[in-house]
Design an enzyme around this catalytic site. Structure first.
Site, mmCIF file in Angstrom:
data_model
loop_
_atom_site.group_PDB
_atom_site.id
_atom_site.type_symbol
_atom_site.label_atom_id
_atom_site.label_comp_id
_atom_site.label_asym_id
_atom_site.label_seq_id
_atom_site.Cartn_x
_atom_site.Cartn_y
_atom_site.Cartn_z
ATOM 1 N N ASP A 1 24.448 -38.555 -18.834
ATOM 2 C CA ASP A 1 23.356 -38.016 -18.816
ATOM 3 C C ASP A 1 22.054 -39.117 -18.775
ATOM 4 O O ASP A 1 22.289 -39.956 -19.662
ATOM 5 C CB ASP A 1 22.892 -37.054 -20.145
ATOM 6 C CG ASP A 1 23.986 -35.950 -20.507
ATOM 7 O OD1 ASP A 1 25.164 -36.088 -20.123
ATOM 8 O OD2 ASP A 1 23.618 -35.232 -21.061
ATOM 9 N N ASP B 1 21.953 -33.103 -16.522
ATOM 10 C CA ASP B 1 20.623 -33.676 -17.399
ATOM 11 C C ASP B 1 20.104 -34.825 -16.780
ATOM 12 O O ASP B 1 20.002 -36.005 -17.631
ATOM 13 C CB ASP B 1 21.189 -33.777 -18.771
ATOM 14 C CG ASP B 1 21.224 -32.322 -19.621
ATOM 15 O OD1 ASP B 1 21.185 -31.289 -18.726
ATOM 16 O OD2 ASP B 1 21.409 -32.534 -20.535
ATOM 17 N N HIS C 1 26.551 -33.852 -22.144
ATOM 18 C CA HIS C 1 25.696 -32.879 -22.800
ATOM 19 C C HIS C 1 25.612 -33.148 -24.339
ATOM 20 O O HIS C 1 24.921 -33.336 -24.746
ATOM 21 C CB HIS C 1 26.596 -31.503 -22.520
ATOM 22 C CG HIS C 1 25.874 -30.446 -23.452
ATOM 23 N ND1 HIS C 1 24.448 -29.994 -23.264
ATOM 24 C CD2 HIS C 1 26.349 -29.342 -24.311
ATOM 25 C CE1 HIS C 1 24.210 -28.980 -23.972
ATOM 26 N NE2 HIS C 1 25.355 -28.508 -24.673
ATOM 27 N N ASN D 1 22.082 -28.236 -18.756
ATOM 28 C CA ASN D 1 21.055 -27.372 -19.290
ATOM 29 C C ASN D 1 19.575 -27.838 -19.190
ATOM 30 O O ASN D 1 18.827 -26.831 -18.969
ATOM 31 C CB ASN D 1 21.309 -26.883 -20.677
ATOM 32 C CG ASN D 1 21.204 -28.306 -21.401
ATOM 33 O OD1 ASN D 1 22.105 -29.459 -21.287
ATOM 34 N ND2 ASN D 1 20.591 -28.511 -22.463
ATOM 35 N N HIS D 2 19.501 -29.012 -19.010
ATOM 36 C CA HIS D 2 17.985 -29.422 -18.745
ATOM 37 C C HIS D 2 17.478 -29.023 -17.404
ATOM 38 O O HIS D 2 16.276 -28.698 -17.215
ATOM 39 C CB HIS D 2 17.698 -30.782 -19.263
ATOM 40 C CG HIS D 2 17.701 -30.959 -20.343
ATOM 41 N ND1 HIS D 2 16.373 -31.001 -21.104
ATOM 42 C CD2 HIS D 2 18.683 -31.278 -21.510
ATOM 43 C CE1 HIS D 2 16.891 -31.290 -22.781
ATOM 44 N NE2 HIS D 2 18.133 -31.440 -22.688
ATOM 45 N N HIS E 1 18.620 -38.356 -18.545
ATOM 46 C CA HIS E 1 17.551 -38.090 -18.974
ATOM 47 C C HIS E 1 16.263 -38.753 -18.734
ATOM 48 O O HIS E 1 15.465 -39.351 -19.537
ATOM 49 C CB HIS E 1 17.528 -37.909 -20.650
ATOM 50 C CG HIS E 1 18.388 -36.686 -20.927
ATOM 51 N ND1 HIS E 1 17.920 -35.372 -21.098
ATOM 52 C CD2 HIS E 1 19.524 -36.728 -21.735
ATOM 53 C CE1 HIS E 1 18.861 -34.406 -21.221
ATOM 54 N NE2 HIS E 1 19.721 -35.520 -22.147
#
Length: 220
Positions: free
Chosen positions: A21, A50, A187, A76-77, A23
């Site tokens: 991820d 993500d 995740h 999910n983001h 981010h």
């Protein structure tokens, strides 16, 4: 229900890596790729999703979707973003989970994100890589079945949200997913990459720890 799968032929690339991820950690990603000798002309980078939220370089991470050497599954983001921009929810849950950056963008910057919506909205839930006679499957959170079949229906929410499998595995109840040799997920943050049966978890919390994991699945 969705059957949003994508298949990649490993013979089209020299080296193939999977990254945890991001981010919003675009600079960290580029530094890590440079350290590994990643060649954008020959190598492929796959993301467990993500790309955005919590970090500072979210637009830059989304722009990776335009690069021919980069592929990603939906996290999910990304789903938070799509729910707000395409489904019309108020974005409150997204902001509480790190999506405040979008609401702080200038009009020009927001337009640059909106221009990427066709790429974001078509992100697959599942990427399968055929490499060296084996199938490697990438999803964001889980492959919610005991047996993998390319194209079989899977519940999108479970693919991008579920932690049931890793939580059971961490308690000693790991079980192989049949139908493919290797599964790679993000995740759920882990201090170091973790492997249970044929499942690999590579979200090492880069936005907090500065530790971004790359997992090589093909070496040319």
């Amino acid at each position: 229900m969705t059957t949003h799968y994508q298949r990649i032929n490993g013979t089209d690339w020299r080296n193939i890596w999977i990254v945890g991820d991001l981010h919003g950690c675009h600079t960290l990603l580029l530094q890590t790729l440079d350290e590994t000798g990643f060649d954008t002309a020959q190598d492929l980078l796959l993301s467990v999703g993500d790309l955005i939220d919590r970090g500072e370089e979210n637009v830059e991470c989304l722009t990776l979707l335009k690069q021919p050497w980069f592929r990603a599954v939906r996290g999910n983001h990304e789903q938070f973003l799509l729910d707000h921009l395409l489904s019309g929810d108020d974005g409150d849950e997204w902001q509480c989970n790190g999506g405040y950056w979008f609401f702080d963008l200038s009009k020009t910057e927001k337009k640059s994100v909106l221009a990427l919506l066709p790429l974001i909205s078509t992100l697959p839930l599942v990427i399968e890589v055929q490499t060296g006679g084996r199938a490697v499957v990438i999803c964001h959170a889980d492959y919610p079945a005991s047996h993998y079949v390319f194209g079989q229906p899977v519940e999108a929410d479970n693919v991008i949200w579920s932690r049931e499998r890793i939580e059971a595995s961490q308690k000693g109840h790991d079980q192989e997913i049949t139908g493919a040799e290797m599964f790679v997920f993000g995740h759920t943050p882990v201090p170091t990459p973790q492997t249970f049966a044929n499942q690999h978890y590579i979200d090492t919390g880069a936005v907090v720890t500065g530790n971004l994991t790359l997992l090589q699945i093909q070496e040319g």
